[in-house]
Design an enzyme around this catalytic site. Structure first.
Site, PDB file in Angstrom:
ATOM      1  N   ASN A 164      54.784  27.952  37.773  1.00  0.00           N
ATOM      2  CA  ASN A 164      54.390  27.767  36.368  1.00  0.00           C
ATOM      3  C   ASN A 164      53.028  27.435  36.905  1.00  0.00           C
ATOM      4  OD1 ASN A 164      52.941  26.864  33.999  1.00  0.00           O
ATOM      5  ND2 ASN A 164      54.768  25.408  33.408  1.00  0.00           N
TER       6      ASN A 164
ATOM      7  N   ARG B  88      55.968  31.944  35.010  1.00  0.00           N
ATOM      8  CA  ARG B  88      55.379  31.937  33.571  1.00  0.00           C
ATOM      9  C   ARG B  88      54.337  32.606  33.708  1.00  0.00           C
ATOM     10  NH1 ARG B  88      51.732  27.051  30.848  1.00  0.00           N
ATOM     11  NH2 ARG B  88      51.820  27.548  29.060  1.00  0.00           N
TER      12      ARG B  88
ATOM     13  N   HIS C 176      53.191  28.881  24.394  1.00  0.00           N
ATOM     14  CA  HIS C 176      54.225  28.021  24.766  1.00  0.00           C
ATOM     15  C   HIS C 176      55.743  28.423  24.174  1.00  0.00           C
ATOM     16  CE1 HIS C 176      50.912  24.882  24.141  1.00  0.00           C
ATOM     17  NE2 HIS C 176      51.079  24.978  25.509  1.00  0.00           N
TER      18      HIS C 176
ATOM     19  N   LEU D 113      53.240  19.132  22.255  1.00  0.00           N
ATOM     20  CA  LEU D 113      51.962  18.328  22.585  1.00  0.00           C
ATOM     21  C   LEU D 113      51.871  17.984  23.893  1.00  0.00           C
ATOM     22  CD1 LEU D 113      52.673  15.932  19.393  1.00  0.00           C
ATOM     23  CD2 LEU D 113      51.579  18.246  19.394  1.00  0.00           C
TER      24      LEU D 113
ATOM     25  N   ARG E 246      40.535  21.646  23.804  1.00  0.00           N
ATOM     26  CA  ARG E 246      40.437  22.749  22.965  1.00  0.00           C
ATOM     27  C   ARG E 246      40.319  22.093  21.626  1.00  0.00           C
ATOM     28  NH1 ARG E 246      45.328  26.215  25.209  1.00  0.00           N
ATOM     29  NH2 ARG E 246      45.386  24.915  27.275  1.00  0.00           N
TER      30      ARG E 246
ATOM     31  N   GLU F  94      60.559  23.995  30.638  1.00  0.00           N
ATOM     32  CA  GLU F  94      60.046  25.497  30.607  1.00  0.00           C
ATOM     33  C   GLU F  94      60.531  25.999  31.876  1.00  0.00           C
ATOM     34  OE1 GLU F  94      55.976  23.837  29.502  1.00  0.00           O
ATOM     35  OE2 GLU F  94      55.585  25.892  28.715  1.00  0.00           O
TER      36      GLU F  94
HETATM   37  N1  LIG Z   1      53.297   7.748  28.838  1.00  0.00           N
HETATM   38  C1  LIG Z   1      52.218   8.642  28.015  1.00  0.00           C
HETATM   39  N2  LIG Z   1      51.746   8.323  26.822  1.00  0.00           N
HETATM   40  C2  LIG Z   1      50.856   9.171  26.306  1.00  0.00           C
HETATM   41  N3  LIG Z   1      50.816  10.391  26.529  1.00  0.00           N
HETATM   42  C3  LIG Z   1      51.126  10.840  27.780  1.00  0.00           C
HETATM   43  C4  LIG Z   1      52.231  10.090  28.694  1.00  0.00           C
HETATM   44  N4  LIG Z   1      52.430  10.841  29.549  1.00  0.00           N
HETATM   45  C5  LIG Z   1      51.618  11.864  29.459  1.00  0.00           C
HETATM   46  N5  LIG Z   1      50.978  12.015  28.519  1.00  0.00           N
HETATM   47  C6  LIG Z   1      50.108  12.989  28.129  1.00  0.00           C
HETATM   48  O1  LIG Z   1      50.786  14.199  28.486  1.00  0.00           O
HETATM   49  C7  LIG Z   1      49.632  15.298  28.710  1.00  0.00           C
HETATM   50  C8  LIG Z   1      50.361  16.383  29.638  1.00  0.00           C
HETATM   51  O2  LIG Z   1      51.275  16.948  28.927  1.00  0.00           O
HETATM   52  P1  LIG Z   1      51.945  18.016  29.637  1.00  0.00           P
HETATM   53  O3  LIG Z   1      52.954  18.423  28.723  1.00  0.00           O
HETATM   54  O4  LIG Z   1      52.425  17.877  31.030  1.00  0.00           O
HETATM   55  O5  LIG Z   1      50.803  19.233  29.746  1.00  0.00           O
HETATM   56  P2  LIG Z   1      50.449  20.671  30.444  1.00  0.00           P
HETATM   57  O6  LIG Z   1      51.577  21.053  30.837  1.00  0.00           O
HETATM   58  O7  LIG Z   1      49.820  21.196  29.301  1.00  0.00           O
HETATM   59  O8  LIG Z   1      49.769  20.157  31.556  1.00  0.00           O
HETATM   60  C9  LIG Z   1      48.724  14.338  29.446  1.00  0.00           C
HETATM   61  O9  LIG Z   1      47.380  14.787  29.146  1.00  0.00           O
HETATM   62  C10 LIG Z   1      48.707  13.012  28.378  1.00  0.00           C
HETATM   63  O10 LIG Z   1      47.768  13.051  27.389  1.00  0.00           O
HETATM   64  C1  LIG Z   2      49.030  28.365  26.373  1.00  0.00           C
HETATM   65  C2  LIG Z   2      48.695  26.943  26.914  1.00  0.00           C
HETATM   66  O1  LIG Z   2      47.928  26.431  26.180  1.00  0.00           O
HETATM   67  O2  LIG Z   2      49.306  26.535  28.024  1.00  0.00           O
HETATM   68  P1  LIG Z   2      49.268  25.164  28.602  1.00  0.00           P
HETATM   69  O3  LIG Z   2      49.694  24.109  27.669  1.00  0.00           O
HETATM   70  O4  LIG Z   2      49.958  25.037  29.696  1.00  0.00           O
HETATM   71  O5  LIG Z   2      47.696  24.889  28.905  1.00  0.00           O
HETATM   72 MG   LIG Z   3      52.471  22.674  29.488  1.00  0.00          MG
END
Ligand SMILES: Nc1ncnc2c1ncn2[C@@H]1O[C@H](COP(=O)(O)OP(=O)(O)O)[C@@H](O)[C@H]1O
Ligand SMILES: CC(=O)OP(=O)(O)O
Ligand SMILES: [Mg+2]
Length: 421
Positions: free
Chosen positions: A23, A114, A203, A232, A264, A407
């Site tokens: 990913n 992915r 997503h 989120l 964003r 995922e």
């Molecule tokens: N314990 C927590 N409390 C609040 N927010 C959290 C916690 N752990 C992770 N996060 C949030 O989750 C976000 C990352 O989510 P994630 O699904 O791993 O994102 P991505 O796949 O887009 O990188 C971090 O930016 C943080 O804000």
């Molecule tokens: C599509 C997209 O926003 O993916 P990510 O949350 O991994 O940045």
């Molecule tokens: Mg993600």
């Protein structure tokens, strides 16, 4: 499961049953190696801050031999510059080899990738050929943060194992069921069609996985339930899923539309961009960077990590509070909108980094929606666990749930099913 006798004909050697999932994000690579006989994870890891001096690789073998098998027990970490995605994947390959889980293993059946933007062409997992790769490249302008990283991931994996099937699993695939009423923008239809401008949604692998797991949690078949999924993470999106099929989602032509995200803006009046160009004198590229990388939570308060924002709010920081309130306001609007789209809702589900971990976000997003049959039980909401759970009180008409997304598992399943088809 097929198995073949080994050379001596005694102990059966099982055919290839492992899937490596990559990913690749704009500055990170998450990966998992899975044994598809029982969907167990043999190794998981993450390379982050690729391209910076402080890149970090965290690798956890989960083979269980003597280390209890839990995540973290055999965990290795290294920091130091990793220049690009190619170097990151080679580092990952080295870590796997150290655990004798190498990419040269005959047990490896395929590598699943992915891929964020699949346009309209790809509504199902696809074995990657030169033509497929060309199409993914063609879509770079509409997923500039994501598709280039996905392409490097694919190319590097192909170079490491040219003999293996490489499979693309698209973020957009789950959303191809959206009706035209949800997928089209109300702009000149010829212009839209000439440039393939429509709402694709992203997503999708997560929305598909989580909506199915939610049905399971409710003890129902996915075809029987209507679910609002709130993914989120750093990127964030909502979707309305009716009987297992997506009928609307908040991201559009690109992953910029919809909810307020880490960096964003989500929804804005498109005239803001004309204004920035004509009045503020910004270039198109500058506006692109502003809306994709310098907006959302980070633009509003300087932080994009919800943990940090909550900490600042607890200390009385007004900017952090404003950012949180804007984030929640938008989220609540989408819950209301998708409630109306679905007509009947069985569950509202929170997932991904913020959705799974941030209890205050869940409580605030659902607060005041009692007339819609929605409520959150404070004690249930405060429980910390990695498993899917309900957080609504028993009396609530609509379930509110936390369902961890996976995922990588979903990509592995789809990849394995395709190569065994
Ligand atoms: N314990 C927590 N409390 C609040 N927010 C959290 C916690 N752990 C992770 N996060 C949030 O989750 C976000 C990352 O989510 P994630 O699904 O791993 O994102 P991505 O796949 O887009 O990188 C971090 O930016 C943080 O804000
Ligand atoms: C599509 C997209 O926003 O993916 P990510 O949350 O991994 O940045
Ligand atoms: Mg993600």
């Amino acid at each position: 499961m097929t198995s073949t006798p080994n050379r001596e004909g005694a102990v059966p050697v099982t055919a290839a049953h492992r899937i490596l999932v990559l990913n690749s994000g704009s500055s990170s690579v998450k990966y998992q190696l899975l044994d598809m006989r029982d969907s167990s994870r043999l190794a998981v890891g993450l390379v982050e801050r690729i391209g910076e001096e402080t890149s970090r690789l965290v690798h956890s073998p989960l083979t269980g031999d003597g280390d209890g098998g839990g995540e973290g027990s055999g965990k290795r970490e290294r920091t130091g510059p990793i220049a690009d995605h190619e170097a990151a994947l080679k580092a990952v390959a080295d870590e796997l080899t150290r655990d004798r889980l190498g990419l040269d293993s005959p047990e490896l059946a395929a590598i699943g990738h992915r891929v964020v933007h699949g346009g309209l062409k790809f509504s199902a997992p696809t074995v990657i050929t030169d033509e497929v790769l060309t199409e993914i490249e063609r879509l770079v302008p509409v997923a500039p943060l994501h598709n280039p990283a996905n392409i490097t991931g694919i190319r590097t994996a192909q170079a490491l194992r040219p003999d293996l099937p490489q499979v693309a699993v698209f973020d957009t695939a789950f959303h191809t069921t959206m009706p035209e009423s949800a997928a089209r923008y109300a702009i000149d239809i010829e212009t839209a069609d000439a440039h393939r401008i429509r709402r694709y949604g992203f997503h999708g692998t997560s929305h598909a996985f989580v909506s199915r797991e939610t049905a399971k949690l409710l003890g129902k078949d996915p075809s029987e339930v209507n679910v609002i999924v709130l993914h989120l993470g750093n990127g964030a999106s909502a979707s309305a899923v009716r009987g297992g099929e997506c009928v609307d989602t908040s991201m559009g032509l690109t992953p910029l539309e919809g909810l307020v995200m880490g960096t964003r803006s989500g929804d804005i009046d498109p005239a803001v961009t004309f204004h920035l160009k004509r009045v503020a004198g910004m270039s198109t590229d500058e506006i692109d960077v502003l809306l994709n990388k310098k907006s959302g939570l980070v633009g509003l308060c300087g932080d994009n990590d919800m943990r940090e924002i909550r900490r600042r709010i607890d200390e009385g920081d007004q900017r952090a509070l404003l950012a949180f309130e804007i984030y929640i306001h938008r989220l609540k609007k989408y819950i209301g909108a998708y409630y109306a789209v679905l007509g009947r809702v069985d569950a509202v589900v929170f997932t991904a980094g913020v959705g799974e971990n941030a209890a205050p976000v869940r409580a605030a997003a659902i607060a005041g929606l009692e007339e819609l049959g929605l409520a959150v039980d404070a004690d249930l909401n405060a429980v910390r666990t990695d498993s899917a759970r309900l957080i609504s009180p028993e009396y609530a008409r609509v379930a509110v749930a936390v369902v961890p997304t996976d995922e990588e598992l979903e990509i592995a399943r789809q990849t394995y099913a395709l190569v065994n088809a």
